[in-house]
Design a protein around this motif. Structure first.
Motif, PDB file in Angstrom:
ATOM      1  N   CYS A  16     -15.724  13.550 -16.946  1.00 44.63           N
ATOM      2  CA  CYS A  16     -14.358  13.247 -17.391  1.00 44.63           C
ATOM      3  C   CYS A  16     -14.327  12.094 -18.393  1.00 44.63           C
ATOM      4  O   CYS A  16     -13.436  11.248 -18.351  1.00 44.63           O
ATOM      5  CB  CYS A  16     -13.454  12.953 -16.201  1.00 44.63           C
ATOM      6  N   GLY A  17     -15.303  12.074 -19.306  1.00 39.69           N
ATOM      7  CA  GLY A  17     -15.325  11.059 -20.348  1.00 39.69           C
ATOM      8  C   GLY A  17     -14.768  11.613 -21.647  1.00 39.69           C
ATOM      9  O   GLY A  17     -15.340  12.544 -22.222  1.00 39.69           O
ATOM     10  N   PHE A  18     -13.661  11.059 -22.115  1.00 38.77           N
ATOM     11  CA  PHE A  18     -13.000  11.586 -23.311  1.00 38.77           C
ATOM     12  C   PHE A  18     -12.864  10.556 -24.431  1.00 38.77           C
ATOM     13  O   PHE A  18     -12.511  10.924 -25.546  1.00 38.77           O
ATOM     14  CB  PHE A  18     -11.612  12.113 -22.949  1.00 38.77           C
ATOM     15  N   THR A  19     -13.124   9.283 -24.135  1.00 40.06           N
ATOM     16  CA  THR A  19     -12.985   8.224 -25.131  1.00 40.06           C
ATOM     17  C   THR A  19     -14.301   7.460 -25.217  1.00 40.06           C
ATOM     18  O   THR A  19     -14.800   6.973 -24.200  1.00 40.06           O
ATOM     19  CB  THR A  19     -11.850   7.256 -24.745  1.00 40.06           C
ATOM     20  N   PRO A  20     -14.889   7.343 -26.410  1.00 32.71           N
ATOM     21  CA  PRO A  20     -16.211   6.724 -26.519  1.00 32.71           C
ATOM     22  C   PRO A  20     -16.318   5.348 -25.889  1.00 32.71           C
ATOM     23  O   PRO A  20     -17.279   5.066 -25.159  1.00 32.71           O
ATOM     24  CB  PRO A  20     -16.446   6.682 -28.032  1.00 32.71           C
ATOM     25  N   ARG A  21     -15.383   4.443 -26.144  1.00 36.82           N
ATOM     26  CA  ARG A  21     -15.545   3.096 -25.599  1.00 36.82           C
ATOM     27  C   ARG A  21     -15.418   3.074 -24.082  1.00 36.82           C
ATOM     28  O   ARG A  21     -15.997   2.201 -23.430  1.00 36.82           O
ATOM     29  CB  ARG A  21     -14.567   2.128 -26.254  1.00 36.82           C
ATOM     30  N   VAL A  22     -14.710   4.037 -23.510  1.00 37.86           N
ATOM     31  CA  VAL A  22     -14.629   4.135 -22.053  1.00 37.86           C
ATOM     32  C   VAL A  22     -15.955   4.633 -21.495  1.00 37.86           C
ATOM     33  O   VAL A  22     -16.467   4.116 -20.490  1.00 37.86           O
ATOM     34  CB  VAL A  22     -13.467   5.062 -21.639  1.00 37.86           C
ATOM     35  N   ALA A  40     -18.807   4.339 -23.004  1.00 39.66           N
ATOM     36  CA  ALA A  40     -19.763   3.265 -23.255  1.00 39.66           C
ATOM     37  C   ALA A  40     -19.750   2.238 -22.128  1.00 39.66           C
ATOM     38  O   ALA A  40     -20.807   1.762 -21.684  1.00 39.66           O
ATOM     39  CB  ALA A  40     -19.441   2.586 -24.592  1.00 39.66           C
ATOM     40  N   ALA A  41     -18.552   1.907 -21.644  1.00 38.90           N
ATOM     41  CA  ALA A  41     -18.449   0.942 -20.544  1.00 38.90           C
ATOM     42  C   ALA A  41     -19.125   1.473 -19.287  1.00 38.90           C
ATOM     43  O   ALA A  41     -19.809   0.733 -18.567  1.00 38.90           O
ATOM     44  CB  ALA A  41     -16.983   0.616 -20.266  1.00 38.90           C
ATOM     45  N   SER A  42     -18.951   2.767 -19.013  1.00 35.04           N
ATOM     46  CA  SER A  42     -19.596   3.369 -17.844  1.00 35.04           C
ATOM     47  C   SER A  42     -21.111   3.375 -18.010  1.00 35.04           C
ATOM     48  O   SER A  42     -21.855   3.083 -17.063  1.00 35.04           O
ATOM     49  CB  SER A  42     -19.088   4.802 -17.640  1.00 35.04           C
ATOM     50  N   ALA A  43     -21.581   3.722 -19.216  1.00 30.78           N
ATOM     51  CA  ALA A  43     -23.026   3.757 -19.467  1.00 30.78           C
ATOM     52  C   ALA A  43     -23.648   2.382 -19.288  1.00 30.78           C
ATOM     53  O   ALA A  43     -24.726   2.245 -18.696  1.00 30.78           O
ATOM     54  CB  ALA A  43     -23.295   4.302 -20.862  1.00 30.78           C
ATOM     55  N   ARG A  44     -22.974   1.354 -19.780  1.00 25.99           N
ATOM     56  CA  ARG A  44     -23.499  -0.003 -19.621  1.00 25.99           C
ATOM     57  C   ARG A  44     -23.491  -0.440 -18.162  1.00 25.99           C
ATOM     58  O   ARG A  44     -24.469  -1.017 -17.659  1.00 25.99           O
ATOM     59  CB  ARG A  44     -22.677  -0.983 -20.469  1.00 25.99           C
ATOM     60  N   ALA A  45     -22.383  -0.161 -17.459  1.00 27.90           N
ATOM     61  CA  ALA A  45     -22.252  -0.606 -16.075  1.00 27.90           C
ATOM     62  C   ALA A  45     -23.269   0.070 -15.164  1.00 27.90           C
ATOM     63  O   ALA A  45     -23.726  -0.524 -14.177  1.00 27.90           O
ATOM     64  CB  ALA A  45     -20.838  -0.331 -15.570  1.00 27.90           C
ATOM     65  N   PRO A  78     -19.648   5.236 -31.394  1.00 29.87           N
ATOM     66  CA  PRO A  78     -19.768   5.168 -29.933  1.00 29.87           C
ATOM     67  C   PRO A  78     -18.828   4.149 -29.302  1.00 29.87           C
ATOM     68  O   PRO A  78     -18.719   4.095 -28.077  1.00 29.87           O
ATOM     69  CB  PRO A  78     -21.231   4.778 -29.714  1.00 29.87           C
ATOM     70  N   ASP A  79     -18.144   3.387 -30.112  1.00 30.69           N
ATOM     71  CA  ASP A  79     -17.188   2.394 -29.612  1.00 30.69           C
ATOM     72  C   ASP A  79     -15.752   2.752 -29.973  1.00 30.69           C
ATOM     73  O   ASP A  79     -14.848   1.922 -29.839  1.00 30.69           O
ATOM     74  CB  ASP A  79     -17.524   1.013 -30.186  1.00 30.69           C
ATOM     75  N   ALA A  80     -15.531   3.982 -30.400  1.00 35.12           N
ATOM     76  CA  ALA A  80     -14.196   4.391 -30.842  1.00 35.12           C
ATOM     77  C   ALA A  80     -13.205   4.416 -29.681  1.00 35.12           C
ATOM     78  O   ALA A  80     -13.572   4.623 -28.518  1.00 35.12           O
ATOM     79  CB  ALA A  80     -14.269   5.769 -31.497  1.00 35.12           C
ATOM     80  N   GLY A 102     -18.333  11.069 -30.294  1.00 36.08           N
ATOM     81  CA  GLY A 102     -18.544   9.629 -30.094  1.00 36.08           C
ATOM     82  C   GLY A 102     -19.004   9.303 -28.694  1.00 36.08           C
ATOM     83  O   GLY A 102     -19.824   8.390 -28.489  1.00 36.08           O
ATOM     84  N   CYS A 103     -18.496  10.040 -27.714  1.00 34.15           N
ATOM     85  CA  CYS A 103     -18.918   9.825 -26.325  1.00 34.15           C
ATOM     86  C   CYS A 103     -20.398  10.139 -26.144  1.00 34.15           C
ATOM     87  O   CYS A 103     -21.114   9.427 -25.427  1.00 34.15           O
ATOM     88  CB  CYS A 103     -18.082  10.688 -25.378  1.00 34.15           C
ATOM     89  N   GLU A 104     -20.866  11.203 -26.788  1.00 33.16           N
ATOM     90  CA  GLU A 104     -22.297  11.515 -26.719  1.00 33.16           C
ATOM     91  C   GLU A 104     -23.119  10.335 -27.242  1.00 33.16           C
ATOM     92  O   GLU A 104     -24.114   9.921 -26.630  1.00 33.16           O
ATOM     93  CB  GLU A 104     -22.607  12.767 -27.552  1.00 33.16           C
ATOM     94  N   ARG A 105     -22.702   9.800 -28.366  1.00 34.79           N
ATOM     95  CA  ARG A 105     -23.434   8.680 -28.962  1.00 34.79           C
ATOM     96  C   ARG A 105     -23.365   7.444 -28.070  1.00 34.79           C
ATOM     97  O   ARG A 105     -24.321   6.643 -28.018  1.00 34.79           O
ATOM     98  CB  ARG A 105     -22.868   8.384 -30.348  1.00 34.79           C
ATOM     99  N   ALA A 106     -22.249   7.266 -27.363  1.00 41.32           N
ATOM    100  CA  ALA A 106     -22.125   6.111 -26.475  1.00 41.32           C
ATOM    101  C   ALA A 106     -23.153   6.166 -25.356  1.00 41.32           C
ATOM    102  O   ALA A 106     -23.780   5.156 -25.011  1.00 41.32           O
ATOM    103  CB  ALA A 106     -20.713   6.051 -25.893  1.00 41.32           C
ATOM    104  N   VAL A 107     -23.358   7.342 -24.774  1.00 39.46           N
ATOM    105  CA  VAL A 107     -24.357   7.485 -23.708  1.00 39.46           C
ATOM    106  C   VAL A 107     -25.748   7.224 -24.264  1.00 39.46           C
ATOM    107  O   VAL A 107     -26.551   6.486 -23.670  1.00 39.46           O
ATOM    108  CB  VAL A 107     -24.269   8.885 -23.071  1.00 39.46           C
TER     109      VAL A 107
END
Length: 337
Positions: A71-77, A79-84, A120-122, A135-140
């Motif tokens: 359920c990831g639809f926004t890159p910066r969101v 990205a936060a999950s990937a970092r955490a 990835p931060d959009a 963008g979400c793909e790039r964030a992961v």
């Protein structure tokens, strides 16, 4: 095997949860508890992925073999999950979409096809669904320290569907009578069951795969005529499918994809819709059940449920299907042409 599913209460997320439980995996779900009930047997953690403190609380003291983000639809969101979750899991499986590929549906595509341009931060203001998925793909890939497993599904059907495409057709056909059926009944399609995506995703997670795969059914695994005939068969209705030409439907301002789900006028901008190359995923083990089985199982799940309650919880259901008066007008004009 320990699995964390971000989401996990409806449709594809639920299919992943149920397949994990069937295999005997330990399953944690992380969601707000609003879209649906968690499957019995999971450890449910309540929280909002857009709140940093909730993500930190989720990760604290916990480790998993794989995270599955449905359920990831926004890159910066994302990205936060990937970092955490970096350092708390070996693999991050992100469920993207074939829409993230910029050439689809105009051209035949595969895993090498370029994505839409998106940071990835959009944020949500930086693009539509397709662009943001890229963008979400790039964030992961940028922010998760481990295996990034990127999955790009095509058109997904199956029990617990929250979009409303197959449920819309089943409900309409179950009412019986003359039904507007769009375009060419011989049009070959590519449809995939959520449960087959779940199986493939978990198989790759077990292997610790870091790769990307386009996931949809093999080319021509059904036709428009066959899958609507399957709907007639499983509902046992007296529905008569009346096949109406694309141009006639367009002249009557029928909205593609929604008023007649999965239909769009055939033209150069849609030439690759049902021509996705799935060789890589098939070589890695993707297997797809017959579409007729998906139709049957979805009707078995749907037929005795409270449809009004489902519409209340799943607003997208109300966007799918022709209004009865519009359908009657189209049928009358088609007869009189």
């Amino acid at each position: 095997m320990r699995i964390l599913v971000i989401g996990g209460s409806v449709f594809l997320g639920r299919a992943i949860v149920e397949e994990s439980l069937r295999r005997g995996y330990e399953v944690t779900t992380f969601n707000r508890g609003r879209s649906g009930e968690d499957a019995p047997g999971v450890t449910a953690v309540r929280g909002d992925r857009e709140v940093d403190a909730d993500l930190a609380a989720l990760a604290e003291g916990r480790e998993w073999d794989a995270v599955v983000d449905v359920c990831g639809f926004t890159p910066r969101v994302v990205a936060a999950s990937a970092r955490a979750l970096s350092g708390h899991a070996a693999t991050y499986a992100y469920i993207s979409s074939i829409s993230a590929i910029s050439a689809w549906p105009a051209e035949q595509v595969d895993e090498s096809s370029p994505l839409w341009e998106c940071s990835p931060d959009a944020g949500p203001e930086d693009g539509d669904y397709s662009i943001l998925k890229a963008g979400c793909e790039r964030a992961v890939e940028r922010y998760f320290e481990g295996n990034a497993l990127i999955l790009q599904p095509g058109l997904i059907l199956g029990p617990w569907e929250n979009v409303g495409r197959l449920p819309s057709w089943l409900r309409r056909i179950a009412r019986g009578g003359r039904v507007v059926a769009p375009g060419d009944p011989g049009l070959p399609m590519q449809l995939i069951d959520a449960r087959d995506i779940a199986t493939f995703t978990l198989d790759q997670a077990v292997k610790g795969t870091g790769d990307r795969f386009v996931l949809t059914g093999p080319a021509g695994n059904t036709t428009f005529g066959q899958w609507l005939a399957d709907c007639v068969d499983v509902t046992g209705s007296d529905a008569e499918l009346v096949w109406v030409e694309d141009g006639f439907l367009s002249a009557h301002e029928v909205e593609p994809w929604t008023e007649l789900p999965l239909w769009m006028p055939v033209g150069p901008e849609e030439a690759g819709t049902w021509g996705v190359v799935t060789a890589k995923a098939e070589a890695a083990g993707l297997r797809c059940r017959p579409v007729s089985e998906t139709v049957r199982d979805t009707w078995d799940w749907l037929k005795d449920r409270d449809h009004a309650a489902l519409e209340e919880r799943l607003p997208s259901w109300r966007r799918h299907g022709l209004a009865p008066d519009k359908e009657a007008r189209i049928l009358g004009d088609w007869d009189a042409r």
